[in-house]
Design a protein around this motif. Structure first.
Motif, PDB file in Angstrom:
ATOM      1  N   MET A  52       0.801  -1.335   0.010  1.00 56.51           N
ATOM      2  CA  MET A  52      -0.092   0.021  -0.035  1.00 56.51           C
ATOM      3  C   MET A  52       0.813   1.260   0.015  1.00 56.51           C
ATOM      4  O   MET A  52       0.563   2.205  -0.703  1.00 56.51           O
ATOM      5  N   ASP A  53       1.831   1.086   0.575  1.00 59.87           N
ATOM      6  CA  ASP A  53       2.870   2.286   0.683  1.00 59.87           C
ATOM      7  C   ASP A  53       3.332   2.530  -0.452  1.00 59.87           C
ATOM      8  O   ASP A  53       3.697   3.664  -0.812  1.00 59.87           O
ATOM      9  N   GLU A  54       3.459   1.622  -1.452  1.00 66.35           N
ATOM     10  CA  GLU A  54       4.217   1.665  -2.794  1.00 66.35           C
ATOM     11  C   GLU A  54       3.101   2.770  -3.766  1.00 66.35           C
ATOM     12  O   GLU A  54       3.431   3.485  -4.323  1.00 66.35           O
ATOM     13  N   ILE A  55       1.930   2.243  -3.434  1.00 68.06           N
ATOM     14  CA  ILE A  55       0.812   2.804  -4.327  1.00 68.06           C
ATOM     15  C   ILE A  55       0.925   4.521  -3.896  1.00 68.06           C
ATOM     16  O   ILE A  55       0.735   5.192  -4.705  1.00 68.06           O
ATOM     17  N   LEU A  56       0.868   4.671  -2.721  1.00 69.90           N
ATOM     18  CA  LEU A  56       0.716   5.938  -2.084  1.00 69.90           C
ATOM     19  C   LEU A  56       2.386   6.945  -2.751  1.00 69.90           C
ATOM     20  O   LEU A  56       1.992   8.076  -3.008  1.00 69.90           O
ATOM     21  N   ASP A  57       3.102   6.305  -2.632  1.00 71.12           N
ATOM     22  CA  ASP A  57       4.377   6.697  -3.247  1.00 71.12           C
ATOM     23  C   ASP A  57       4.289   7.055  -4.700  1.00 71.12           C
ATOM     24  O   ASP A  57       4.847   8.309  -5.068  1.00 71.12           O
ATOM     25  N   VAL A  58       3.805   6.110  -5.493  1.00 65.21           N
ATOM     26  CA  VAL A  58       3.554   6.457  -6.836  1.00 65.21           C
ATOM     27  C   VAL A  58       2.561   7.522  -7.101  1.00 65.21           C
ATOM     28  O   VAL A  58       2.616   8.616  -7.921  1.00 65.21           O
ATOM     29  N   ALA A  59       1.359   7.664  -6.269  1.00 65.43           N
ATOM     30  CA  ALA A  59       0.452   8.604  -6.136  1.00 65.43           C
ATOM     31  C   ALA A  59       1.073  10.149  -5.960  1.00 65.43           C
ATOM     32  O   ALA A  59       1.005  11.049  -6.576  1.00 65.43           O
ATOM     33  N   GLU A  60       1.888   9.980  -5.086  1.00 70.71           N
ATOM     34  CA  GLU A  60       2.617  11.264  -4.463  1.00 70.71           C
ATOM     35  C   GLU A  60       3.607  11.846  -5.704  1.00 70.71           C
ATOM     36  O   GLU A  60       3.551  13.069  -6.161  1.00 70.71           O
ATOM     37  N   LEU A  61       4.107  10.938  -6.486  1.00 74.33           N
ATOM     38  CA  LEU A  61       5.186  11.011  -7.328  1.00 74.33           C
ATOM     39  C   LEU A  61       4.367  11.911  -8.801  1.00 74.33           C
ATOM     40  O   LEU A  61       4.890  12.706  -9.353  1.00 74.33           O
ATOM     41  N   VAL A  62       3.172  11.334  -8.946  1.00 76.29           N
ATOM     42  CA  VAL A  62       2.355  11.712  -9.907  1.00 76.29           C
ATOM     43  C   VAL A  62       1.986  13.303  -9.546  1.00 76.29           C
ATOM     44  O   VAL A  62       1.855  14.026 -10.482  1.00 76.29           O
ATOM     45  N   VAL A  63       1.597  13.401  -8.173  1.00 78.48           N
ATOM     46  CA  VAL A  63       1.188  14.646  -7.742  1.00 78.48           C
ATOM     47  C   VAL A  63       2.131  15.719  -8.114  1.00 78.48           C
ATOM     48  O   VAL A  63       2.023  16.906  -8.460  1.00 78.48           O
ATOM     49  N   SER A 109       4.838  15.642  -9.939  1.00 79.19           N
ATOM     50  CA  SER A 109       5.402  15.840 -11.326  1.00 79.19           C
ATOM     51  C   SER A 109       4.157  16.729 -12.134  1.00 79.19           C
ATOM     52  O   SER A 109       4.801  17.118 -13.375  1.00 79.19           O
ATOM     53  N   GLY A 110       3.032  16.947 -11.722  1.00 81.26           N
ATOM     54  CA  GLY A 110       2.126  17.785 -12.332  1.00 81.26           C
ATOM     55  C   GLY A 110       1.305  17.111 -13.301  1.00 81.26           C
ATOM     56  O   GLY A 110       0.315  17.879 -13.979  1.00 81.26           O
ATOM     57  N   PHE A 111       1.156  15.836 -13.406  1.00 83.69           N
ATOM     58  CA  PHE A 111       0.436  15.111 -14.281  1.00 83.69           C
ATOM     59  C   PHE A 111      -0.983  14.608 -13.590  1.00 83.69           C
ATOM     60  O   PHE A 111      -1.763  13.903 -13.971  1.00 83.69           O
ATOM     61  N   GLU A 112      -1.344  15.148 -12.508  1.00 79.40           N
ATOM     62  CA  GLU A 112      -2.378  14.751 -11.778  1.00 79.40           C
ATOM     63  C   GLU A 112      -3.913  14.889 -12.507  1.00 79.40           C
ATOM     64  O   GLU A 112      -4.775  13.898 -12.463  1.00 79.40           O
ATOM     65  N   GLU A 113      -3.966  16.105 -13.197  1.00 75.89           N
ATOM     66  CA  GLU A 113      -5.201  16.505 -13.915  1.00 75.89           C
ATOM     67  C   GLU A 113      -5.328  15.735 -15.117  1.00 75.89           C
ATOM     68  O   GLU A 113      -6.164  15.033 -15.491  1.00 75.89           O
ATOM     69  N   ALA A 114      -4.135  15.449 -15.806  1.00 75.79           N
ATOM     70  CA  ALA A 114      -4.315  14.603 -17.108  1.00 75.79           C
ATOM     71  C   ALA A 114      -4.562  13.065 -16.481  1.00 75.79           C
ATOM     72  O   ALA A 114      -5.550  12.371 -17.262  1.00 75.79           O
ATOM     73  N   ILE A 115      -4.130  12.545 -15.688  1.00 74.42           N
ATOM     74  CA  ILE A 115      -4.584  11.210 -15.020  1.00 74.42           C
ATOM     75  C   ILE A 115      -5.931  11.154 -14.374  1.00 74.42           C
ATOM     76  O   ILE A 115      -6.753  10.238 -14.901  1.00 74.42           O
ATOM     77  N   ALA A 116      -6.279  12.223 -13.829  1.00 77.87           N
ATOM     78  CA  ALA A 116      -7.716  12.256 -13.520  1.00 77.87           C
ATOM     79  C   ALA A 116      -8.742  12.331 -14.757  1.00 77.87           C
ATOM     80  O   ALA A 116      -9.744  11.442 -14.657  1.00 77.87           O
ATOM     81  N   TRP A 117      -8.431  13.025 -15.593  1.00 77.13           N
ATOM     82  CA  TRP A 117      -9.264  13.160 -16.706  1.00 77.13           C
ATOM     83  C   TRP A 117      -9.237  11.769 -17.397  1.00 77.13           C
ATOM     84  O   TRP A 117     -10.380  11.246 -18.178  1.00 77.13           O
ATOM     85  N   LEU A 118      -8.018  11.046 -17.596  1.00 79.86           N
ATOM     86  CA  LEU A 118      -7.785   9.533 -18.267  1.00 79.86           C
ATOM     87  C   LEU A 118      -8.858   8.664 -17.467  1.00 79.86           C
ATOM     88  O   LEU A 118      -9.622   7.890 -18.460  1.00 79.86           O
ATOM     89  N   LEU A 119      -8.978   8.707 -16.166  1.00 80.92           N
ATOM     90  CA  LEU A 119      -9.618   7.875 -15.262  1.00 80.92           C
ATOM     91  C   LEU A 119     -11.245   8.297 -15.643  1.00 80.92           C
ATOM     92  O   LEU A 119     -12.170   7.339 -15.693  1.00 80.92           O
ATOM     93  N   ARG A 120     -11.390   9.639 -15.873  1.00 79.78           N
ATOM     94  CA  ARG A 120     -13.071  10.023 -15.963  1.00 79.78           C
ATOM     95  C   ARG A 120     -13.570   9.319 -17.411  1.00 79.78           C
ATOM     96  O   ARG A 120     -14.483   9.114 -17.594  1.00 79.78           O
ATOM     97  N   ILE A 121     -12.663   9.573 -18.422  1.00 83.38           N
ATOM     98  CA  ILE A 121     -12.876   9.107 -19.645  1.00 83.38           C
ATOM     99  C   ILE A 121     -13.122   7.482 -19.594  1.00 83.38           C
ATOM    100  O   ILE A 121     -14.179   7.116 -20.231  1.00 83.38           O
ATOM    101  N   VAL A 122     -12.225   6.800 -19.163  1.00 86.34           N
ATOM    102  CA  VAL A 122     -12.224   5.411 -19.032  1.00 86.34           C
ATOM    103  C   VAL A 122     -13.893   5.208 -18.015  1.00 86.34           C
ATOM    104  O   VAL A 122     -14.635   4.436 -18.743  1.00 86.34           O
TER     105      VAL A 122
END
Length: 73
Positions: free
Chosen positions: A1-12, A14-27
């Motif tokens: 679980m800690d690895e998933i949170l680390d990856v999520a923090e890395l995404v946040v 890096s500034g790609f959080e909105e792109a990934i959020a929109w990708l999940l919304r489209i899916v």
């Protein structure tokens, strides 16, 4: 679980959080439409379309909640 949170923090960070959020919304929207299409045009049990619709609704709603949680944490 800690690895998933680390990856999520890395995404946040890096500034790609909105792109990934929109990708999940489209899916999620595609899952909702697929569930409705299966329900209308294919003769399967009702569990498959309902499962796809619920999964789609979760994918549409969860990205915003996750981003809010990651900003607070």
């Amino acid at each position: 679980m800690d690895e998933i949170l680390d990856v999520a923090e890395l995404v946040v960070d890096s500034g790609f959080e909105e792109a990934i959020a929109w990708l999940l919304r489209i899916v999620g929207i595609l899952c909702i439409l697929a569930g409705i299409g299966i329900w209308l045009f294919v003769d399967v049990t009702i569990l498959v379309p309902i499962g796809l619709i619920v999964l789609g609704l979760l994918l549409v709603a969860i990205p915003q909640v996750l981003l809010l949680f990651l900003e607070l944490a």
